[in-house]
Write an enzyme that holds these catalytic residues in place. Structure first.
Site, PDB file in Angstrom:
ATOM      1  N   GLY A 262       0.807  -1.211   0.000  1.00  0.00           N
ATOM      2  CA  GLY A 262       0.000   0.000   0.000  1.00  0.00           C
ATOM      3  C   GLY A 262       0.840   1.262   0.000  1.00  0.00           C
ATOM      4  O   GLY A 262       0.309   2.359   0.055  1.00  0.00           O
ATOM      5  N   ASP A 263       2.161   1.109  -0.035  1.00  0.00           N
ATOM      6  CA  ASP A 263       3.021   2.295  -0.069  1.00  0.00           C
ATOM      7  C   ASP A 263       4.249   1.950  -0.912  1.00  0.00           C
ATOM      8  O   ASP A 263       4.258   0.923  -1.595  1.00  0.00           O
ATOM      9  CB  ASP A 263       3.366   2.740   1.360  1.00  0.00           C
ATOM     10  CG  ASP A 263       3.562   4.247   1.460  1.00  0.00           C
ATOM     11  OD1 ASP A 263       4.195   4.817   0.542  1.00  0.00           O
ATOM     12  OD2 ASP A 263       3.099   4.868   2.428  1.00  0.00           O
TER      13      ASP A 263
END
Ligand code: NAG
Ligand code: NAG
Ligand code: NAG
Ligand code: NAG
Ligand code: NAG
Length: 482
Positions: A262-263
């Protein structure tokens, strides 16, 4: 009788060496029979250093039922095995099972090895997570101004540590932490899965890391780090689940890894604003190769945004990104100070990207209001070459800082296939200076084309770094259990 005749035949055919092997085998079998109920656990693995002493977590009361807390078992094991640090070192084996545990700390000259079906399950009982002070180069925690939870596997002031396995799993059970983060309920910054501070000669390899509460792997203030064969998986919408974050580290090699998160898949860092400037410890001599990244809302490789101690000599090669926001992104701002220089990227294959190249000079997040707006970062010597991309919305968005341009940018041999719904203007550039060659679609005027003969214009260093010369050994683990 049969055996004796066979052995005699073998002597005649292949000689004494075979006899010895056979005798050893027979004795071994008899031995195993005599100790009925004992299991011999023996396997080989590759590591920077091998260990003289072995133990299993079950020797320290560990129970792999997914319910019993093993925090004390792990800490007792490490404490006990630390006595061998200067006598050949020790390896701790985690067999197949679900091993619930809170944070525990490792020791020097130590190996933690996870069986292929071993799963370390991160505890959701916050009392199983010690709270540490904020990192000095950040001045505060990222989730909360106070301290930070120690990582699941933690080490500080160590030398010669290996965390590896036959692709065993570390499951952060992050949903619990993500929910608390989104609700603003955390008193301290979320823990990472693996963190080493002030350490040297660290190997992290052949593991699967799932659902980290926040960043996955964080070497900080450390040197000579090898990260190899790591699979990292977290939901693409999970908050701050960065893959691997070398932070104020020297001589780091990250390779053969697969990251869905997610990053940013790799986020290179070196401290935040005035805290990072005064700590003054750069990340340098970093190799990233054979990385596959999927991160629809972030970068395959990010430099910053916390780069106040400087980032220098980063070499990225053979990078694949699929459905990822950007290929390489530099993030910085007024107040950061520091530098990002001598960055070399060679060989990227990218599918379905928002931006191939992205530079952001006004990344807003600050540690506090005491940063010095006159502390300007130096962004210089950024080399990107041999890149193929398709289904791209925008080739590049390069935004330097007014009065502090990003300079010596070189982009060559880059072919970008634009998406059907691509932006009309493929390049936007402000406050950047450099050159290009063999780049399609045609770059902005700030990167004038040097002609097709300059297609290899952008540098990539030929001489290897010292971390490339690390020799791996074949190690053996051998233990008998009753
Ligand atoms: C670890 O090393 C750092 C830097 O050398 C030092 O400031 C710190 O006190 C050490 N911590 C421990 C627990 O020894
Ligand atoms: C390790 O396990 C993960 C998750 O099951 C899998 O996707 C990956 O391919 C495995 N890696 C290797 C090298 O076997
Ligand atoms: C560990 O991963 C590397 C790739 O990084 C692979 O070559 C090696 O075979 C793996 N070793 C084990 C024991 O799984
Ligand atoms: C250009 O890049 C491609 C990979 O995208 C590579 O195969 C080719 O060798 C490069 N050309 C030159 C002249 O370096
Ligand atoms: C191209 O990208 C869009 C999203 O921007 C995606 O929906 C589509 O499936 C992609 N097409 C291909 C051929 O990968």
């Amino acid at each position: 009788m049969e055996l004796a005749r066979m052995i005699l035949m073998r002597i005649q055919v292949t000689g004494i060496a075979t006899l010895l092997v056979l005798v050893a085998l027979i004795l071994g079998q008899k031995g195993a029979e005599a100790r009925k109920g004992r299991i011999l656990e023996s396997f080989e693995y590759i590591a920077m250093s091998c260990r003289a002493h072995s133990a299993s977590i079950t020797d320290f009361g560990g129970i792999g039922d997914g319910k019993t807390s093993n925090t004390k078992a792990f800490q007792d094991a490490v404490n006990h095995l630390s006595q061998y640090a200067n006598g050949g070192g020790a390896q701790l084996y985690v067999p197949a099972g679900q091993w619930l545990t809170g944070s525990f700390s490792l020791t020097s000259h130590f190996t933690l090895y996870l069986h292929k079906d071993a799963v370390l399950l991160a505890s959701q009982d916050m009392s199983e997570w010690p709270v540490l002070k904020a990192l000095p180069s950040y001045g505060r925690g990222r989730d909360a101004a106070g301290g930070r939870f120690a990582s699941l596997i933690f080490g500080t002031n160590l030398t010669d540590v290996v965390v590896t396995g036959a692709n065993g799993t570390i499951d952060g059970q992050g949903a619990f932490w993500w929910q608390n983060f989104h609700k603003g309920k955390l008193k301290y910054t979320r823990p990472y899965l693996i963190e080493f501070m002030y350490s040297d000669n660290i190997q992290i390899s052949n593991l699967t890391l799932l659902n980290s509460p926040s960043w996955n792997v964080h070497p900080v203030y450390s040197s000579n780090i090898l990260v190899q064969g790591i699979t990292i998986i977290a939901p693409i919408t999970s908050p701050n689940t960065d893959g691997i974050n070398p932070d104020s580290c020297t001589n780091v090699r990250i390779e053969d890894s697969y990251i869905v998160s997610g990053d940013d898949c790799i986020a290179v860092k070196s401290g935040w604003d005035e805290y990072g400037i005064s700590f003054g410890m750069p990340t340098k001599q970093l190799v990233i190769r054979r990385l596959t990244c999927i991160s629809p809302y972030s970068a395959a490789i990010a430099l910053g945004s916390e780069m106040s101690g400087g980032i220098e000599d980063v070499r990225a090669e053979d990078i694949t990104a699929i459905h990822t926001e950007s290929g390489v992104r530099i993030k910085t701002a007024r107040g950061r100070g520091g530098f990002v220089k001598d960055i070399y990227v060679k060989g990227m294959t990218l599918h379905t990207m928002k931006w191939v190249f992205w530079m952001t000079g006004n990344y807003k997040a600050h540690a506090d209001n005491h940063y010095d707006p006159k502390a300007l970062p130096v962004i210089q010597g950024i080399n990107y070459r041999d890149i193929m991309a398709d289904n791209v919305s925008m080739a590049a968005r390069l935004e330097g800082i007014e009065g502090d341009p990003f300079t010596q940018i070189c982009i060559s041999n880059v072919t970008i296939g634009m998406a059907a719904k691509a932006k009309k203007v493929p390049w936007t550039c402000t406050d950047v200076e450099g050159i290009s060659s063999g780049v399609s679609p045609r770059p902005c005027d700030q990167l004038p084309d040097q002609g097709p003969e300059k297609i290899t214009a952008c540098d990539f260093p030929a001489e290897p770094l010292s971390i490339d010369r690390v020799v791996l050994k074949s190690c053996t683990y051998r233990m008998k259990y009753t």
